[in-house]
Write a protein that holds these residues in place. Structure first.
Motif, short mmCIF file in Angstrom:
data_model
loop_
_atom_site.label_atom_id
_atom_site.label_comp_id
_atom_site.label_asym_id
_atom_site.label_seq_id
_atom_site.Cartn_x
_atom_site.Cartn_y
_atom_site.Cartn_z
N GLY A 252 0.82 -1.20 0.00
CA GLY A 252 0.00 0.00 0.00
C GLY A 252 0.85 1.25 0.00
N ALA A 253 0.26 2.36 -0.45
CA ALA A 253 0.98 3.63 -0.51
C ALA A 253 1.13 4.20 0.89
CB ALA A 253 0.24 4.61 -1.40
N VAL A 254 2.37 4.65 1.25
CA VAL A 254 2.66 5.28 2.54
C VAL A 254 3.51 6.52 2.26
CG1 VAL A 254 3.66 5.03 4.83
CG2 VAL A 254 2.62 3.05 3.70
N ALA A 255 3.09 7.64 2.85
CA ALA A 255 3.84 8.88 2.65
C ALA A 255 3.77 9.72 3.91
CB ALA A 255 3.28 9.67 1.46
N SER A 271 4.80 6.24 -4.88
CA SER A 271 5.26 6.86 -6.14
C SER A 271 4.67 6.14 -7.34
CB SER A 271 6.79 6.82 -6.20
OG SER A 271 7.36 7.55 -5.13
N GLY A 272 4.65 4.80 -7.29
CA GLY A 272 4.10 4.05 -8.40
C GLY A 272 2.62 4.28 -8.61
N LEU A 273 1.94 4.68 -7.57
CA LEU A 273 0.51 4.96 -7.68
C LEU A 273 0.24 6.03 -8.73
CD1 LEU A 273 -2.29 4.35 -6.41
CD2 LEU A 273 -1.84 6.20 -4.80
N PHE A 274 1.15 7.01 -8.82
CA PHE A 274 0.98 8.11 -9.77
C PHE A 274 1.91 7.95 -10.98
CE2 PHE A 274 0.20 9.64 -5.44
CZ PHE A 274 -1.13 10.02 -5.56
N ALA A 311 -10.29 7.90 -7.03
CA ALA A 311 -10.11 7.01 -8.18
C ALA A 311 -8.87 7.45 -8.93
CB ALA A 311 -11.34 7.05 -9.08
N ILE A 312 -7.89 6.52 -9.04
CA ILE A 312 -6.62 6.83 -9.69
C ILE A 312 -6.29 5.70 -10.65
CG2 ILE A 312 -4.16 7.31 -9.35
CD1 ILE A 312 -4.83 8.20 -6.51
N GLY A 313 -6.07 6.04 -11.90
CA GLY A 313 -5.68 5.04 -12.89
C GLY A 313 -6.70 3.94 -13.07
N GLY A 314 -7.98 4.26 -12.95
CA GLY A 314 -9.03 3.27 -13.16
C GLY A 314 -9.27 2.36 -11.98
N ARG A 315 -8.64 2.62 -10.83
CA ARG A 315 -8.85 1.81 -9.63
C ARG A 315 -9.26 2.71 -8.48
NH1 ARG A 315 -7.55 -3.30 -10.36
NH2 ARG A 315 -7.62 -3.76 -8.13
N ASP A 316 -9.87 2.12 -7.47
CA ASP A 316 -10.36 2.86 -6.31
C ASP A 316 -9.40 2.68 -5.15
OD1 ASP A 316 -12.83 3.78 -7.47
OD2 ASP A 316 -13.54 1.71 -7.34
N ASP A 336 -5.71 -0.18 -1.77
CA ASP A 336 -6.47 -0.44 -2.99
C ASP A 336 -7.78 -1.12 -2.60
OD1 ASP A 336 -7.54 -1.33 -5.39
OD2 ASP A 336 -5.58 -1.74 -6.26
N ILE A 337 -8.88 -0.44 -2.85
CA ILE A 337 -10.20 -0.96 -2.46
C ILE A 337 -11.08 -1.21 -3.69
CG2 ILE A 337 -10.14 0.09 -0.17
CD1 ILE A 337 -11.96 2.31 -1.31
N THR A 338 -10.44 -1.46 -4.83
CA THR A 338 -11.22 -1.65 -6.06
C THR A 338 -12.19 -2.82 -5.91
OG1 THR A 338 -9.36 -0.82 -7.34
CG2 THR A 338 -11.07 -2.01 -8.54
N GLU A 339 -11.67 -3.98 -5.45
CA GLU A 339 -12.53 -5.15 -5.29
C GLU A 339 -13.59 -4.90 -4.23
OE1 GLU A 339 -9.28 -5.26 -5.64
OE2 GLU A 339 -9.19 -6.26 -7.60
N LEU A 340 -13.18 -4.20 -3.15
CA LEU A 340 -14.14 -3.90 -2.10
C LEU A 340 -15.27 -3.01 -2.61
CD1 LEU A 340 -15.02 -3.95 0.87
CD2 LEU A 340 -13.49 -2.02 1.28
N LYS A 341 -14.93 -2.00 -3.41
CA LYS A 341 -15.96 -1.12 -3.97
C LYS A 341 -16.88 -1.88 -4.91
CE LYS A 341 -16.19 2.78 -3.43
NZ LYS A 341 -16.91 3.58 -2.42
N ALA A 342 -16.28 -2.79 -5.68
CA ALA A 342 -17.12 -3.60 -6.58
C ALA A 342 -18.08 -4.44 -5.76
CB ALA A 342 -16.24 -4.47 -7.47
#
Length: 796
Positions: A252-255, A271-274, A311-316, A336-342
């Motif tokens: 997961g993203a941490v900053a 960083s890879g998220l963006f 929503a970033i890059g087509g994922r939640d 990343d909660i894409t599957e959870l949102k679905a």
């Protein structure tokens, strides 16, 4: 112990006061007894947990009853010698076991009573636990290395130990604890005043972190506070927490952000998220959608956690912002909660079904009890509250066997039933992990009515086809009989004329004798079938015509064909001339030909009327006209009647082979409905052969079942559609050629009405339908159940 106990413990130094409720909750094994007679007053919860004795079961008993006698004497003897006694003893547990422990005796004030001994027991089997619990006990006033305070209900400090004064300041008495230790929350104060379990909370005093345990004895007007220095532990935890915030391998993203949102540090996932190699120095508010100024300000000023989604890059993604006062920084944690949102969207869609669904919807537990029902379900059963009702009682067609299939099969099961005078299809779908069963109902009354209308239309169409075929079959023999009857009148008139010619010049007795002889020959000639070829027949007619020409008895050209048809030739006519005389042979031959023609016409009338009677009888047998709906049925006879009725449908290009087992047992059945099954199967076979081919019909008795097979040598049924051939309205015929109800109605008659099975085996050049029928029906036609696969479906 023997003798009168003495007040041995008075030599012990007097300890501070303790409430009885505090003693009960002490985190060590404690037994409180009287000094005067060593009778047990109470035991702590830890004592009960360790040895099984509760206060109400041992109160008033001598403490020696729980000891080896010498052990208790040694304990009190050591106490009498002065100072705290610490002696190894054996304690009798409630289940009869002897437990080794170290006993330590002290004298306390208990709720104002000074005649009290407090004995603590430490399990010798776990030295570490003993040490921890001794340390816990040592917190009591000055023996405790950590701060110990006694407070009024408003938080005013009334008593403190040396450790408290050293840690919090020398002038504590009279001050409020929440002023001395401002990090203690008001929530902690409120929960302490409510009583019950102790409240544990960490708070800092300067550079020192204390873990406070606050407890208020039941119905007491004071609060006890026990503090433990956890500064070293906090420093370690903070370091570990700091390290844990930035694992390079964290998926997961941490900053970590500065006060203005600038990224100070970020892991590769952030960083890879963006799709950037490094986001340090960039503003998080510019990078991340979904984060507005108001949310950012709330995160900076709020001491807790602020969450937002983007929503970033087509994922939640879900981001958590946590403000850290140290350094005035904000930490960001992304998931990343894409599957959870679905899944949430699917659940939200599912959640819309209850009252928005026009059909009944229920959720049941594994026993069939209704947990949830929508408005349509409540309206259907005319009940405002369905919760708690049994589904099996509300729906008679869902019996125990069906329910067992639902909860154990793990697959959807559909039940057709009638409720409130309307038809419903109820789909039972097991929920996640089989904990619940969801039922979705559909009102198919109109569909059923339309289906019945189409079924009736199909039957009427079949009836029309059969009627046309039967009419054609009846017309041929009836027309032949009528034509023969019309010709018979002319033949009889000619026969009378031939008889008059025959009687000329003869006595009545001679004529009668001759007529009798000729009548026999005429009957035999009428039954004769000419086996000559057309050329042979024409030649013979010409010869006989020449032979008869000039002889009295009628036109030779008219008589010759009749005589040839009856098997006469020149030799037989010569013999006849020799018998009656050459001068009379013409009139005799004429009478013989007319009589033969009469008998032939009578034979045609008999054949035609017999054929009509056969067809009428077959129709009566086919339709079971005038008979009870359910009766003992001869399946072989039903098949024969069906073939008679379908004779015109079969045509000349189709050969029907029947292999009907004699003495086939009769079955209890709806005869007319079964004949409709044979009609549909044979009719399909005729269509499959395209008017040219062979059909085999076999009957047999196997394993207590009457078996009927209808087989054709047509092109076969494609494997991918074989499972659908019994479905309503499914047909492979061109538009206008079929409704798709023939095999469906056959399935319902065999399976639903007669509890039998119908199976399909098809490949190119061979398609066979196999019908299995029990000798006796087990129950009347009721609701219809379907599953996967259904009974008697292809592939069973």
């Amino acid at each position: 112990m023997s003798g009168q106990p003495t007040r041995l413990a008075y030599g012990l130094p007097q300890r501070g006061p303790l409430p009885e409720s505090v003693v009960e909750r002490l985190p060590v094994r404690v037994m409180v007894s009287t000094i005067s007679d060593d009778r047990i007053i109470l035991v702590s919860r830890e004592f009960t947990a360790a040895y099984g004795h509760e206060t109400h079961s041992v109160s008033g008993r001598a403490a020696a009853h729980l000891h080896v006698e010498s052990d208790r004497e040694n304990t009190l003897g050591a106490a009498a010698a002065g100072g705290d006694a610490s002696v190894e003893v054996r304690i009798l547990s409630s289940d009869g076991r002897w437990c080794r422990a170290k006993a330590q005796v002290s004298r306390f004030l208990l709720d104002g009573k000074d005649d009290v001994l407090l004995t603590t027991f430490h399990d010798l089997g776990d030295r570490k636990e003993v040490e921890a619990r001794v340390a816990e006990l040592a917190r009591i006033p000055d023996l405790n290395p950590g701060p110990v305070l006694r407070l009024d209900l408003d938080g005013t400090i009334r008593m403190c130990n040396k450790a408290a004064a050293a840690t919090l300041g020398a002038d504590l008495v009279g001050r409020c604890l929440w002023d001395v230790c401002p990090d203690l929350t008001e929530d902690a104060r409120g929960r302490v005043l409510e009583g019950g379990d102790p409240v544990v909370e960490d708070a800092s005093v300067g550079e020192t972190w204390l873990r406070w345990t606050l407890t208020r004895p039941a119905d007491a007007d004071q609060v006890f506070a026990f503090g433990t220095d956890v500064t070293s532990q906090k420093l370690v935890e903070r370091e570990l927490e700091e390290r844990a915030r930035f694992p390079a391998m964290n998926p997961g993203a941490v900053a970590r952000l500065s006060d203005d949102g600038t990224v100070i540090r970020a892991n590769p996932a952030a960083s890879g998220l963006f799709e950037l190699e490094d986001i340090r120095g960039l503003c998080w508010l510019d990078l991340s959608p979904g984060l507005d100024e108001a949310t950012w300000e709330r995160a900076r000023s709020h001491g807790g956690v602020v969450q937002y989604e983007a929503a970033i890059g087509g994922r939640d993604y879900s981001f958590v912002l946590r403000h850290e006062p140290v350094g005035d920084q904000v930490f960001v944690y992304g998931s990343d909660i894409t599957e959870l949102k679905a899944a949430e969207r699917a659940l939200a869609e599912l959640a819309r079904f209850p009252d928005m669904n026009p059909g009944p919807v229920c959720r049941l537990d594994r026993s069939g009890r209704i947990l949830l029902a929508n408005r349509a379900a409540r309206a259907l059963f005319q009940c405002e509250v369905l919760d708690g009702r049994s589904w099996l009682e509300l729906v008679p067609d869902v019996d125990g066997d069906v329910w067992n299939q639902v909860v154990s099969g793990g697959e959807e099961l559909t039940v057709e039933t009638t409720l409130g005078g309307r038809h419903y299809v109820l789909t039972h779908a097991p929920g996640p992990e089989g904990m619940f069963v969801f039922v979705y109902g559909s009102d198919v009354t109109r569909q059923k009515e339309a289906e019945r209308a189409l079924m009736q239309s199909e039957k009427m169409a079949t009836l029309g086809t059969l009627a046309a075929g039967v009419t054609h079959e009846l017309n041929n023999p009836a027309a032949a009989a009528r034509r023969a009857a019309q010709q018979l009148e002319e033949s009889l008139s000619a026969l009378r004329g031939a008889g008059e010619s025959l009687a000329e010049g003869r006595t009545h007795l001679d004529v009668a004798q001759l007529v009798a002889e000729l009548d026999v020959r005429a009957r035999a000639a009428a039954a004769h079938r000419c086996e000559l070829t057309s050329m042979e027949r024409g030649d013979l007619e010409s010869v006989i015509e020449d032979w008869l020409d000039g002889r009295q008895g009628g036109p030779a050209w008219e008589i010759a064909p009749i005589l040839v048809e009856g098997g006469f030739d020149i030799q037989s006519l010569e013999e006849l001339a020799h018998r009656v005389g050459v001068d009379r042979v013409g009139s005799v031959a004429g009478w013989l030909a007319r009589a033969q023609q009469v008998y032939q016409l009578l034979g045609e009338i008999q054949q035609g009327t017999a054929r009509v009677i056969e067809i009428v009888a077959a129709m009566k047998s086919y339709s079971y006209l005038g008979q009870a709906p359910i009766q003992d049925v001869d399946v072989n006879e039903g098949i024969r009647s069906t073939l008679v009725v379908l004779r015109s449908r079969l045509g000349e290009g189709i050969t029907v082979h029947t292999e009907l087992t004699p003495d086939l047992p009769r079955i209890e059945a709806f005869g007319g409905e079964l004949n409709q099954v044979w009609t549909n199967l044979v009719d399909n076979a005729v269509d499959a052969t395209a008017g040219t081919g062979s059909i085999w019909i076999r009957t047999n008795f196997e394993n207590g079942l009457v078996v009927v097979e209808v087989e054709d040598d047509g092109p076969g049924i494609a494997s991918e559609i074989q499972s659908r051939v019994f479905d309503a309205f499914f047909t492979t015929k061109p538009p206008g050629m079929g409704t798709g109800l023939g095999l469906n109605s056959a399935y319902k008659v065999v399976v639903d009405q007669h509890q039998g099975a119908i199976r399909l085996d098809s490949r190119p050049g061979k398609t066979r339908f196999r019908v299995e029928l029990p000798l006796r029906r087990t129950h009347s036609e009721a609701g219809s159940r379907t599953g996967s696969p259904g009974p008697g479906r292809p592939g069973d």
